[in-house]
Design a protein around this motif. Structure first.
Motif, short mmCIF file in Angstrom:
data_model
loop_
_atom_site.label_atom_id
_atom_site.label_comp_id
_atom_site.label_asym_id
_atom_site.label_seq_id
_atom_site.Cartn_x
_atom_site.Cartn_y
_atom_site.Cartn_z
N VAL A 1 -3.00 6.04 -8.59
CA VAL A 1 -3.24 5.94 -7.15
C VAL A 1 -2.13 5.08 -6.53
N ILE A 2 -1.60 5.53 -5.42
CA ILE A 2 -0.61 4.78 -4.65
C ILE A 2 -1.21 4.50 -3.28
N THR A 3 -1.15 3.26 -2.84
CA THR A 3 -1.74 2.90 -1.55
C THR A 3 -0.83 1.94 -0.81
N HIS A 4 -1.10 1.77 0.48
CA HIS A 4 -0.32 0.84 1.30
C HIS A 4 -0.84 -0.58 1.15
N PRO A 5 -0.02 -1.59 1.43
CA PRO A 5 -0.51 -2.97 1.49
C PRO A 5 -1.42 -3.16 2.69
N ALA A 6 -2.27 -4.18 2.62
CA ALA A 6 -3.17 -4.48 3.73
C ALA A 6 -2.36 -4.78 4.98
N SER A 7 -2.92 -4.41 6.13
CA SER A 7 -2.23 -4.57 7.41
C SER A 7 -3.14 -5.28 8.40
N ASN A 8 -2.53 -6.02 9.34
CA ASN A 8 -3.31 -6.63 10.42
C ASN A 8 -3.15 -5.90 11.73
N HIS A 9 -2.54 -4.69 11.71
CA HIS A 9 -2.43 -3.88 12.92
C HIS A 9 -3.84 -3.52 13.39
N ALA A 10 -4.06 -3.60 14.71
CA ALA A 10 -5.41 -3.41 15.25
C ALA A 10 -6.06 -2.11 14.80
N TYR A 11 -5.27 -1.05 14.72
CA TYR A 11 -5.83 0.25 14.36
C TYR A 11 -5.95 0.44 12.85
N GLU A 12 -5.43 -0.49 12.07
CA GLU A 12 -5.51 -0.39 10.62
C GLU A 12 -6.50 -1.40 10.03
N THR A 13 -7.32 -2.00 10.89
CA THR A 13 -8.36 -2.91 10.43
C THR A 13 -9.75 -2.41 10.83
N ILE A 14 -9.83 -1.17 11.29
CA ILE A 14 -11.11 -0.64 11.79
C ILE A 14 -11.84 0.11 10.67
N TRP A 15 -11.34 1.28 10.30
CA TRP A 15 -11.96 2.05 9.22
C TRP A 15 -11.16 1.75 7.96
N ASN A 16 -11.39 0.57 7.37
CA ASN A 16 -10.46 0.05 6.36
C ASN A 16 -11.09 -0.15 4.99
N ASP A 17 -11.89 0.81 4.54
CA ASP A 17 -12.35 0.78 3.15
C ASP A 17 -11.13 0.77 2.23
N SER A 18 -11.26 0.13 1.09
CA SER A 18 -10.10 -0.12 0.22
C SER A 18 -9.91 0.98 -0.82
N VAL A 19 -8.81 1.70 -0.71
CA VAL A 19 -8.43 2.67 -1.74
C VAL A 19 -8.15 1.95 -3.05
N ALA A 20 -7.43 0.82 -2.99
CA ALA A 20 -7.11 0.08 -4.20
C ALA A 20 -8.38 -0.39 -4.90
N GLY A 21 -9.35 -0.88 -4.11
CA GLY A 21 -10.60 -1.34 -4.72
C GLY A 21 -11.33 -0.23 -5.43
N MET A 22 -11.39 0.96 -4.83
CA MET A 22 -12.07 2.08 -5.47
C MET A 22 -11.36 2.49 -6.75
N ALA A 23 -10.03 2.55 -6.70
CA ALA A 23 -9.27 2.92 -7.90
C ALA A 23 -9.49 1.91 -9.02
#
Length: 315
Positions: free
Chosen positions: A29-51
């Protein structure tokens, strides 16, 4: 199929979950680093955590075009790359390392609304339907051949949050259907017409600012496109910012200067707006519910205790 998954946020976790529950193998699994952009903190379930909970190795990248990613793909020899909410361009030499290349799932009816925040932009623009498109990656962003496309009607009262919930449920079945079609040997995909393509930038605070010269319907659509948990549409009253949480089109045409707090209507107050407001040819916007910067919500009729004064786009 052996699938390397590239994804982010809730859109990514929904697709990854479906892949893990299917007969397909996900070795990386490849995922992006966490972001503090307003639109990237809304529906932000963790792909890394699931993997990680499933014991799958994870690479964290803003871009996935480096030599380490390429080397891992050479080792794994995947049948397909699958991406969901992958937010940066993927180089052809990367997805060429998978037998069938790469597919991406995007919450828009491509070729229109490529890029960012497609549901918000579609609602701002009054589109009658939205949807989900699974397409192959190519050298152009969001313009590869379409594998599967699913449509959803936009109801009169739908907000962007309603549309999120309507479309997110389509991600997993659309991707699984696509994998089945690709695995069957099918190759007659639907090409996109670049001449019909539209591509939208990320939304920012400026995109939530109400312009009272807009027609009433456009302002109402903006408020629907920015309901909680998104940054709300906003304006200024007596120099203080207010967030407009709910609005509708007035029952009568209102004439005068745009932004004028005109008269009560229902639980709200009608505001003059539109390019033809001076001639009385425009309907107004009924501001039904607002929130002040202290977090308190008010009905429009309670907040605007007297008529007169103006709502403005800037302090």
């Amino acid at each position: 199929m052996r699938v390397v998954f590239m994804g982010y946020q809730t859109w990514g976790t929904r697709v990854l979950e479906a892949l893990l529950e299917s007969e397909h193998e996900v070795p990386l699994v490849i995922t992006h680093p966490a972001s503090n952009h307003a639109y990237e903190t809304i529906w932000n379930d963790s792909v890394a955590g699931m993997a990680e909970r499933h014991g799958i190795p994870v690479l964290v990248r803003k871009y996935a075009n480096d030599e380490e990613v390429a080397e891992r793909l050479r080792e794994l020899r995947p049948d397909l790359l699958v991406s969901s909410d992958w937010r940066t361009w993927v180089a052809p030499e990367i997805y060429a390392l998978a037998t069938h290349g790469a597919i991406n799932v995007h919450d828009a009816l491509l070729p229109r609304y490529g890029g960012f925040a497609p549901l918000n932009w579609a609602l701002v623009n009054g589109e009658p339907e939205v949807g989900v498109t699974v397409h192959f990656m190519n050298e152009d962003f969001d313009l590869g051949d379409i594998v599967v496309q699913k449509r959803v009607a936009v109801a009169d009262k739908d907000t962007v949050t309603d549309l999120f919930h309507k479309t997110i449920d389509l991600f997993a079945p659309a991707v699984l259907e696509s994998l089945e079609l690709i695995g069957s040997g099918r190759t007659d995909w639907t090409p996109q017409d670049p001449a019909q393509a539209t591509f939208f930038h990320k939304r920012s605070i400026e995109d939530s600012r109400i312009d009272w010269t807009w027609p009433a319907r456009d302002i109402v659509n903006l408020t629907r496109a920015q309901v909680d948990p998104y940054p709300n549409a906003f304006a200024y009253y007596k120099g203080e910012r207010i967030r407009v949480l709910a609005a509708s089109v007035s029952s009568a045409r209102l004439g005068g200067t745009v932004g004028r707090v005109f008269r009560p209507e229902g639980e709200g107050v009608a505001i003059v707006c539109g390019p033809g407001a001076r001639g009385g040819s425009e309907y107004g916007v009924v501001v039904e519910r607002v929130r002040t910067d202290d977090g308190v919500e008010h009905r429009g009729v309670d907040f605007f205790r007297s008529m007169g004064g103006y709502l403005t786009s800037h302090p």
